[in-house]
Structure formats: structure tokens, C-alpha cells
Design an enzyme around this catalytic site. Structure first.
Site, mmCIF file in Angstrom:
data_model
loop_
_atom_site.group_PDB
_atom_site.id
_atom_site.type_symbol
_atom_site.label_atom_id
_atom_site.label_comp_id
_atom_site.label_asym_id
_atom_site.label_seq_id
_atom_site.Cartn_x
_atom_site.Cartn_y
_atom_site.Cartn_z
ATOM 1 N N ARG A 39 0.795 -1.188 0.160
ATOM 2 C CA ARG A 39 -0.259 -0.132 0.142
ATOM 3 C C ARG A 39 0.950 1.464 0.101
ATOM 4 O O ARG A 39 0.264 2.281 0.276
ATOM 5 C CB ARG A 39 -0.925 0.083 1.070
ATOM 6 N N LYS A 67 1.713 11.307 -11.496
ATOM 7 C CA LYS A 67 0.988 10.340 -12.475
ATOM 8 C C LYS A 67 2.181 9.049 -12.491
ATOM 9 O O LYS A 67 3.074 9.291 -13.168
ATOM 10 C CB LYS A 67 0.509 10.866 -13.764
ATOM 11 N N GLU A 120 8.188 19.829 -24.288
ATOM 12 C CA GLU A 120 7.456 20.148 -23.145
ATOM 13 C C GLU A 120 7.864 21.521 -22.471
ATOM 14 O O GLU A 120 7.034 22.080 -22.066
ATOM 15 C CB GLU A 120 7.431 18.937 -22.061
ATOM 16 N N LYS A 135 4.903 23.418 -13.995
ATOM 17 C CA LYS A 135 4.091 22.187 -13.994
ATOM 18 C C LYS A 135 3.497 22.057 -12.372
ATOM 19 O O LYS A 135 2.207 21.512 -12.290
ATOM 20 C CB LYS A 135 4.787 21.131 -14.759
ATOM 21 N N GLU A 154 -6.936 16.426 -12.302
ATOM 22 C CA GLU A 154 -7.095 16.892 -13.829
ATOM 23 C C GLU A 154 -8.723 17.259 -13.825
ATOM 24 O O GLU A 154 -9.166 16.637 -14.838
ATOM 25 C CB GLU A 154 -6.577 15.923 -14.719
ATOM 26 N N ARG A 178 -5.491 21.548 -14.888
ATOM 27 C CA ARG A 178 -4.382 20.856 -15.376
ATOM 28 C C ARG A 178 -4.648 20.387 -16.753
ATOM 29 O O ARG A 178 -3.535 20.076 -17.623
ATOM 30 C CB ARG A 178 -4.346 19.386 -14.460
ATOM 31 N N ASN A 198 -2.562 19.750 -21.655
ATOM 32 C CA ASN A 198 -2.753 19.080 -22.850
ATOM 33 C C ASN A 198 -2.811 19.985 -24.257
ATOM 34 O O ASN A 198 -3.079 19.616 -25.303
ATOM 35 C CB ASN A 198 -4.177 18.447 -22.736
ATOM 36 N N HIS A 246 -1.818 18.567 -27.429
ATOM 37 C CA HIS A 246 -1.962 17.015 -27.060
ATOM 38 C C HIS A 246 -3.129 16.281 -27.953
ATOM 39 O O HIS A 246 -2.793 14.999 -28.173
ATOM 40 C CB HIS A 246 -1.915 16.421 -25.645
ATOM 41 N N HIS A 279 -1.824 13.201 -29.946
ATOM 42 C CA HIS A 279 -2.306 11.896 -29.847
ATOM 43 C C HIS A 279 -2.808 11.112 -31.119
ATOM 44 O O HIS A 279 -2.711 9.759 -31.427
ATOM 45 C CB HIS A 279 -3.382 11.564 -28.879
ATOM 46 N N HIS A 339 7.239 11.302 -28.592
ATOM 47 C CA HIS A 339 6.095 12.066 -28.089
ATOM 48 C C HIS A 339 6.280 13.424 -28.436
ATOM 49 O O HIS A 339 5.510 14.140 -28.873
ATOM 50 C CB HIS A 339 5.806 11.573 -26.727
HETATM 51 P P1 NAD Z 1 12.233 6.470 -21.719
HETATM 52 O O1 NAD Z 1 12.323 6.372 -20.280
HETATM 53 O O2 NAD Z 1 11.813 5.133 -22.630
HETATM 54 O O3 NAD Z 1 13.545 6.771 -22.325
HETATM 55 C C1 NAD Z 1 13.799 7.148 -23.766
HETATM 56 C C2 NAD Z 1 15.166 6.731 -24.156
HETATM 57 O O4 NAD Z 1 16.310 7.546 -23.452
HETATM 58 C C3 NAD Z 1 15.449 5.183 -23.620
HETATM 59 O O5 NAD Z 1 15.927 4.523 -24.679
HETATM 60 C C4 NAD Z 1 16.481 5.484 -22.191
HETATM 61 O O6 NAD Z 1 17.027 4.222 -22.279
HETATM 62 C C5 NAD Z 1 17.011 6.568 -22.768
HETATM 63 N N1 NAD Z 1 17.887 7.429 -21.663
HETATM 64 C C6 NAD Z 1 16.985 7.606 -20.673
HETATM 65 N N2 NAD Z 1 18.191 8.571 -19.959
HETATM 66 C C7 NAD Z 1 19.176 8.612 -20.659
HETATM 67 C C8 NAD Z 1 20.251 9.194 -20.543
HETATM 68 N N3 NAD Z 1 20.626 10.226 -19.702
HETATM 69 N N4 NAD Z 1 21.389 9.061 -21.592
HETATM 70 C C9 NAD Z 1 21.060 8.415 -22.673
HETATM 71 N N5 NAD Z 1 19.777 7.773 -22.681
HETATM 72 C C10 NAD Z 1 19.072 8.023 -21.926
HETATM 73 O O7 NAD Z 1 11.267 7.562 -22.092
HETATM 74 P P2 NAD Z 1 11.119 9.200 -21.838
HETATM 75 O O8 NAD Z 1 11.228 9.776 -23.306
HETATM 76 O O9 NAD Z 1 12.054 9.500 -20.919
HETATM 77 O O10 NAD Z 1 9.575 9.256 -21.284
HETATM 78 C C11 NAD Z 1 8.442 8.740 -21.937
HETATM 79 C C12 NAD Z 1 7.607 7.998 -20.854
HETATM 80 O O11 NAD Z 1 7.406 8.655 -19.793
HETATM 81 C C13 NAD Z 1 6.344 7.247 -21.681
HETATM 82 O O12 NAD Z 1 6.418 6.070 -21.204
HETATM 83 C C14 NAD Z 1 5.418 8.201 -20.954
HETATM 84 O O13 NAD Z 1 4.188 7.730 -20.721
HETATM 85 C C15 NAD Z 1 5.806 8.600 -19.712
HETATM 86 N N6 NAD Z 1 5.354 10.061 -19.255
HETATM 87 C C16 NAD Z 1 4.780 10.050 -18.019
HETATM 88 C C17 NAD Z 1 4.566 11.200 -17.863
HETATM 89 C C18 NAD Z 1 3.738 11.545 -16.454
HETATM 90 O O14 NAD Z 1 2.986 12.542 -15.975
HETATM 91 N N7 NAD Z 1 3.685 10.436 -15.487
HETATM 92 C C19 NAD Z 1 4.438 12.556 -18.580
HETATM 93 C C20 NAD Z 1 5.384 12.378 -19.909
HETATM 94 C C21 NAD Z 1 5.682 10.921 -19.998
#
Ligand code: NAD
Length: 357
Positions: A114, A136, A178, A220, A230, A234, A238, A241, A245, A258
Site C-alpha cells: 500500500r 501520475k 514540453e 507544471k 485533472e 491541469r 494538454n 496533445h 495523440h 512523443h
Molecule cells: P524512456 O524512459 O523510454 O527513455 C527514452 C530513451 O532514453 C530510452 O532509450 C532510455 O534508455 C534513454 N535514456 C534515458 N536517460 C538517458 C540518458 N541520460 N542518456 C542516454 N539515454 C537515456 O522515455 P522518456 O522519453 O524519458 O519518457 C517517456 C515515458 O514517460 C513514456 O512511457 C510516457 O508515458 C511517460 N510519461 C509520463 C508522464 C507522467 O506524467 N507520468 C508524463 C510524460 C511522459
């Protein structure tokens, strides 16, 4: 090391920056157990990390394919790993990776017994300015992205711009989308500050990056504090977005970044704001210029207007409208509940026809 405390929902989150990766774990208290859920690629690229983790007697769970392992299987493996090492609620998970690991680690932290303590060390720019803020958490379920999730804040976020030196150019820009979005929905001052530092941003100057990350996080954080679940403000996050999407969902066979879809989505939102005469032409041009001033590579993105329109229609969920965040002015986002699908469809056809990839 600078410390900022901000609110996220009802929780207080502490943010510290570590300029040097050797200081990364210095702000962690020492009398509890830690398990670091880490991106293997990041550990391989930044040599001192494995040694620091070992010297501190932290448990280490390595993740090779973050987005693939943001899954039920990987979730249960991590739960078994924690259980086999007798982790208790008073112990702590540390995420060390991009947004995929941040989401996964957050979901584990919020559900194991939990909820146990949770610290984030986001390593991609996207994770630092976006995924780490707002509580999130998520894992994918089958092919459905972020289908399972919770709202759960870390108590501490450790930011180091040093990590960004190893991101490839397009991954770096992916996060930058972003940052640009945050500035456009906030104020002209935030936009001007970005434009002024344009060269330093392109050169990944460490101090400039830390300033920008902190500013973006504050933006943010202040929005999600007002509206954690949201229901109102919030939704401004988007901006661009709904269009993005639509673009992402027609590119699933060869997934795109993205942030790149979000940049095109923001261009579409601005163009639609102009089309509906909501925005002054000089504001439109200034905002467009900002979106076009970085080297986003859109060449591998498939853009088919009819498919995007269909995808946006089917994304309406339970409402009869397509909800779009548009811009009346820099710092003045506007939510349009679009019921005139034909007007929107003809705009999208025209935009895609004239879009230069
Ligand atoms: P990711 O974690 O897949 O990283 C992208 C790539 O960068 C991967 O290949 C990773 O190995 C590499 N990487 C990470 N740090 C690195 C570094 N310092 N040097 C070299 N390579 C590095 O994805 P992301 O682009 O960081 O984030 C996308 C993810 O985040 C998605 O799953 C998305 O759904 C999620 N997300 C969540 C929120 C939220 O509010 N929770 C918001 C936006 C995105």
C-alpha cells in the site's frame, strides 16, 4: 546543492540538484533500505553509478528496455524482488531513468504494501520536466498505454543536468517540446526567457539547463497543485496533445517520439486558433517561430489527414466533443469542446497538405 520545496497535490515534494554525479545519492537518509530501479543504458553510460550503488549497499534492479518493461510482468518481477529482500513500507524505491522507469517505479512504490517511500532521479529531459512532476504513475496493459496507474508523489526528486549530455539530439528535443509547451501556456516572460537562451540550450550548457528545468518544474507543479486530479486547469497541459495523440496513434507500427508529435500538435493548435480568429497574428507568429527554432526531425512521422481525423474521433471517449486546448494569447490557453467535426476535419486536411516535413 540547491533545495526547492514545492507542493504537488496535497504533498510536499523536495527538489535537489546534483551538479556532479558523484553527489547523486548524498541527500538520501542512511537508516533505511533502498532499491534502485535503474535504466541499464544509463548505468553503462555514467560509469560511477554502479559503484556508488554498491558502496552504499543499495539493492539494484536493472531494466534493459524501459518502455517494454513498463508492463505487468516486469511489475510482478519487481514486487517479487522487493519481497525476497524483505522490503518494508519504511524502506525506499529510487527510480533512475527516463519517463518509462519513472512511471513504473511510481506504480510499484504506490502499490507495494500500500505504498512505500519513493525518490526519483529522472535522467531524460522529458522525465525531468514532465514525467517526474504531478504524481501520475503507470504501466501499460497489453497494447494499451498507461492503462493502469495511480496518483503518487515522490518525497524527493534529484535532478542532474549531467545526465543530459548522453541523450541523443532527438531524445533531448523530445523533452524540450514540453519545456516549450510550459512556456507558451504560462507567460510571455517565460517564452522570452527561452528565446534569449536559445544558443545555450542548443549547446546544452549545464547551468542554463538546470535553470530551465527548475523553471519548467515550477510551472507544471503550480498547475498540478491547483488541480491534482485533472478536473480543470491541469487540462491546459494538454495544449497540442489532442492533435499529437491522433498523430501518435497512426504511427504505432513505427512509434515516434512523443515530443515530436506534441510540437506538430502545438503548431496545429496555434493554426486552428488563428483559423477561428482567437489569437492575434503577431502572437501567432511569435509562438510559431519558437516552435520552429529547434531542429526537430519530423521526417519519419507519417501524416495522413483522414486517418488522424478518424483517430481523433475515436479518442473522444465518453463525450460527444473533441476537446482541444487552443491559445488565445501566450499564457492564455483556451479549452474548445469542438462539436463541428466537419470544420475541424477540413482544417486538418488543409494543415497536413501544407505542412513541410
Ligand atoms: P524512456 O524512459 O523510454 O527513455 C527514452 C530513451 O532514453 C530510452 O532509450 C532510455 O534508455 C534513454 N535514456 C534515458 N536517460 C538517458 C540518458 N541520460 N542518456 C542516454 N539515454 C537515456 O522515455 P522518456 O522519453 O524519458 O519518457 C517517456 C515515458 O514517460 C513514456 O512511457 C510516457 O508515458 C511517460 N510519461 C509520463 C508522464 C507522467 O506524467 N507520468 C508524463 C510524460 C511522459
Amino acid at each position: 546543492m540547491k533545495k526547492i520545496v514545492f507542493e504537488s497535490g496535497q504533498d510536499e515534494v523536495k527538489l535537489v540538484s546534483a551538479k556532479n554525479l558523484d553527489d547523486l545519492f548524498d541527500s538520501l537518509v542512511t537508516d533505511i533500505k533502498y532499491c534502485v530501479l535503474a535504466d541499464r543504458k544509463v548505468l553503462d553510460m555514467h560509469n560511477s553509478l554502479r559503484e556508488q550503488i554498491k558502496n552504499r549497499n543499495f539493492e539494484l534492479y536493472e531494466i534493459s528496455n524501459p518502455e517494454e518493461e513498463k508492463s505487468i510482468d516486469s511489475y510482478t518481477n519487481i514486487i517479487d524482488f522487493l519481497d525476497s529482500r524483505s522490503f518494508k513500507r519504511s524502506d525506499c524505491i529510487v527510480s533512475l531513468g527516463g519517463g518509462a522507469i519513472t512511471d513504473l517505479a511510481g506504480f510499484v512504490s504506490s502499490t507495494y504494501m500500500r505504498g512505500l517511500n519513493y525518490v526519483q532521479i529522472p535522467t531524460s529531459l522529458l522525465a525531468q520536466v514532465d514525467a517526474s512532476i504531478g504524481g501520475k504513475t503507470a504501466i501499460n496493459y497489453g497494447k494499451i498505454k498507461n492503462f493502469l496507474g495511480t496518483f503518487y508523489n515522490p518525497s524527493l526528486i534529484i535532478i542532474s543536468p549531467e545526465f543530459l549530455s548522453t541523450l541523443n539530439e532527438q531524445e533531448y528535443l523530445n523533452g524540450f517540446a514540453e519545456v516549450i509547451k510550459h512556456s507558451l501556456i504560462t507567460s510571455e516572460n517565460a517564452v522570452d526567457k527561452l528565446i534569449e537562451r536559445d544558443e545555450k540550450i542548443k549547446n546544452r550548457d549545464s547551468e542554463t539547463l538546470l535553470e530551465i528545468i527548475e523553471e519548467s518544474i515550477q510551472i507544471k507543479a503550480s498547475i498540478v497543485t491547483e488541480d491534482f486530479t485533472e478536473k480543470g486547469k491541469r487540462k491546459f497541459l494538454n495544449f497540442g496533445h489532442t492533435f499529437a495523440h491522433g498523430i501518435e496513434s497512426i504511427n504505432l507500427s513505427q512509434p515516434i517520439l512523443h515530443g515530436h508529435a506534441v510540437i506538430i500538435g502545438m503548431m496545429m493548435a496555434l493554426d486552428y486558433s488563428k483559423h477561428l480568429e482567437l489569437i492575434d497574428i503577431d502572437v501567432y507568429e511569435k509562438s510559431m517561430k519558437l516552435l520552429k527554432s529547434f531542429n526537430f526531425d519530423f521526417s519519419n512521422i507519417r501524416l495522413s489527414s483522414d486517418e488522424i481525423i478518424e483517430a481523433m474521433k475515436s479518442d473522444k471517449k465518453n463525450t460527444n466533443t473533441i476537446n482541444l486546448v487552443l491559445l488565445k494569447d501566450i499564457g492564455s490557453p483556451y479549452i474548445l469542446e469542438e462539436t463541428n467535426e466537419e470544420r475541424l476535419a477540413s482544417f486538418i486536411r488543409n494543415f497536413i497538405e501544407h505542412f513541410e516535413q
